[in-house]
Scaffold this active site. Sequence first.
Site, short mmCIF file in Angstrom:
data_model
loop_
_atom_site.label_atom_id
_atom_site.label_comp_id
_atom_site.label_asym_id
_atom_site.label_seq_id
_atom_site.Cartn_x
_atom_site.Cartn_y
_atom_site.Cartn_z
N ASP A 20 -11.58 59.04 -75.89
CA ASP A 20 -12.03 57.65 -75.95
C ASP A 20 -10.90 56.78 -75.43
O ASP A 20 -9.81 56.73 -76.02
CB ASP A 20 -12.40 57.27 -77.39
CG ASP A 20 -13.20 55.98 -77.45
OD1 ASP A 20 -13.40 55.35 -76.40
OD2 ASP A 20 -13.62 55.59 -78.56
N ASP A 22 -16.14 55.16 -70.73
CA ASP A 22 -14.80 55.42 -71.28
C ASP A 22 -14.78 56.48 -72.37
O ASP A 22 -13.81 56.59 -73.10
CB ASP A 22 -14.22 54.12 -71.84
CG ASP A 22 -15.03 53.58 -73.01
OD1 ASP A 22 -16.24 53.86 -73.06
OD2 ASP A 22 -14.46 52.87 -73.86
N GLU A 23 -15.84 57.28 -72.48
CA GLU A 23 -15.93 58.21 -73.61
C GLU A 23 -16.65 59.47 -73.18
O GLU A 23 -17.65 59.41 -72.45
CB GLU A 23 -16.68 57.52 -74.76
CG GLU A 23 -16.71 58.29 -76.05
CD GLU A 23 -17.45 57.51 -77.13
OE1 GLU A 23 -17.54 58.04 -78.26
OE2 GLU A 23 -17.95 56.40 -76.85
#
Length: 547
Positions: free
Chosen positions: A11, A105-106
Site C-alpha cells: 500500500d 496504489d494497492e
Amino acid sequence: MRTAPTILHLDMDAFFAAAEQAAKPSLRGKPVIVGGLGPRGVVATASYEARRFGVHSAMPMAQARRLAPNAAFLVPRFSLYRSVSEQVMELLGRLSPLVEPLSLDEAFVDLEAGGAAHDAPSARATGERLRADIRTVTGLTGSVGLAGSKMIAKIASEQAKPDGLVLIDPGTERDLLGPMPVRTLPGVGPATGEHLRRAGMTTVADLAEAGEDELVRLLGRAHGASLFRMALGHDDRPVVAERDAKSVSVEDTFDVDLHDRVRVRLEVDRLAERCVRRLRGSGHSGRTIVLKVRRYDFSTLTRSETLRGPTDDPTVVREAAGRLLESVDTTGGVRLLGVGVTGLADYTQEDLFAQAAAEAEAEAAGAAPEEDAPIVPEGAGSETGEPHRAEAGLPEPAERRWAAGQDVHHATYGPGWVQGSGVGRVTVRFEEPWSLPGRVRTFRVDDEDLQAADPLPLVRPAARPGAPPEAAGSGQPGPAETPGDEAGRTRTASRPPAAGSAAPTESPPRASAAPTESPPPASAAGGGEPPDPPVTVREPVPDRRPG
C-alpha cells in the site's frame, strides 16, 4: 492457511499527496490535500502533515479547509498517478505472476507462486528489497505487510504505515485479531458494525466467542459463517491475477444544483460519451445502462434499462440514458448525475434501430435542428464534435481557467505548476521534481507564453550519451538573474501589471512590468508553500553629517 508468510500486500503511503510533494519541491514537508476543489468537493488523499490537523480521505473539502486553512489544495493529476502506478506494478510483476491490483496504489502478491520467498526470512528480504526498488524508481514510499493470508497481510501493511514493513507469523493471527474492533474484518461496514454493537459484540474476540450459530442468526448464513471464520483468523482467498470488471461508470457532482431540464439532459449525454470512452478503453461492451440521479434533498434514484445485447455504441448508450432520465423528476434540482454500464462482455451486438437512426441522421446532415431539440447534432459544434456552449444555451467562458496544481510550461521560464488563479491573473511556481524550490511569478490568465503541459517524471531521467547537461533537466532556475533584477522586482512586487501590457519580460531595476513576484491570489494552492529566498537590497545611505 499457509505455514509461511508468503502473501504480500503493498500500500503506497498517501499516494496522491506524496506524488504531488515529490513533483513539487516547495511542498515537501507541508500539508497537501488532493481532491475536488469546488464547494462540494471531497478529499481524495491528505498528506501525513495534513492528517495531523484531522483531515482524512472522503472528508468534505469545505471541512478540510476549515481544519487546515494553510494547506496546499490541489486537483488530482490522474495521468501522473497512473504512470507511477504502472512502474510500481511492473516491479511487483517481477516478483510473481500472481499480482492482484486493488487500486492504483494497492495490490496483493503471491510470493510463493513466483519463487521469490518460501519462508519468513526470505519473505522479509523480498519485502525490504521491494520497498527499496520502489523508492529508487518512483521516489515514493510504500508500506508492506507479509502474512499467510490476504486479510492478515492487509492488516499488517496498515500497521506498517508509513514507510515500514510488518511480518505476521502464521499461527499468531487469532491473538493479533482478538482486541481489534469488528470493523477491522472485511465485509463489516457501518451498518453491520452497528448491528453487532447492539448485540454486544465490539471486538473480533467477541465474534469468536459468540460462535458461528449466533452470527448466522444475526447476519444470515453466508455472511455469518464467513465472518466467524475470519474472526478465527482463517482466510483461504487466493491471490487472483486478473479480476473481471463488473461495471464501468462515470459521475459528476455539480457545484450548484441543476434546475434546467435541457442542461440536465446535456450533462447526461456528456456523461454517456465519457462512459463509452472508458468502456471501449477497457475492451468491453455492456448490456445494461444505468442512470444515477442525486436530487437536491440528497435522495438518490437509480434507473436501468437492459438492451437486447451488449453494445459500446455511444448513440445507443446516450439514447438509453436519455430515456431513463425521462422517468425521473428533477424539478427540485439535481446535485449529482452518473451514467454506467453493467453486464459487461467482450463482444458487441449492434442495435439495429440505433444504427438506422444514426445513418438517417448522417444523410440529413446540414439540416437545421428543431427549435425544441435538446441536443445539438454531432459535428454541428466544435471540432471535437461537442456542441458550442452558445448553441447549448450556456455562456461562453470569460477567460482561460487554471486549476491549482495543474502542470504548465512557459516559453521563457520552462516547466512549473499553477499555485493559484483569480482576478485575471495566474500564479505559477517554476520548479522541477529534481530542483530546489522554485520562484513564484504571476501572469495574465491569457498569456500566450503559458500553456498547459504534461506531468514531469518524479525521478530525474538519465542524460543521453553525448547530450548536453540540460537534456536531462538542469534543476536550475530559468534565465540568469542579476542582483539588480532581483531588487527591481522585489520593489515592484505590490504593483500588478497593467491589463493591456505586453507579455511578461525581465525588466531593469524599479520597473513595473509583468511578471511580478507577488503573493498568490486568494484562490492559491494554499499558504503551506515556503516564501521566496530573501533578497538583500542595498540602498544608498544618505549623508547625515552637518554642512
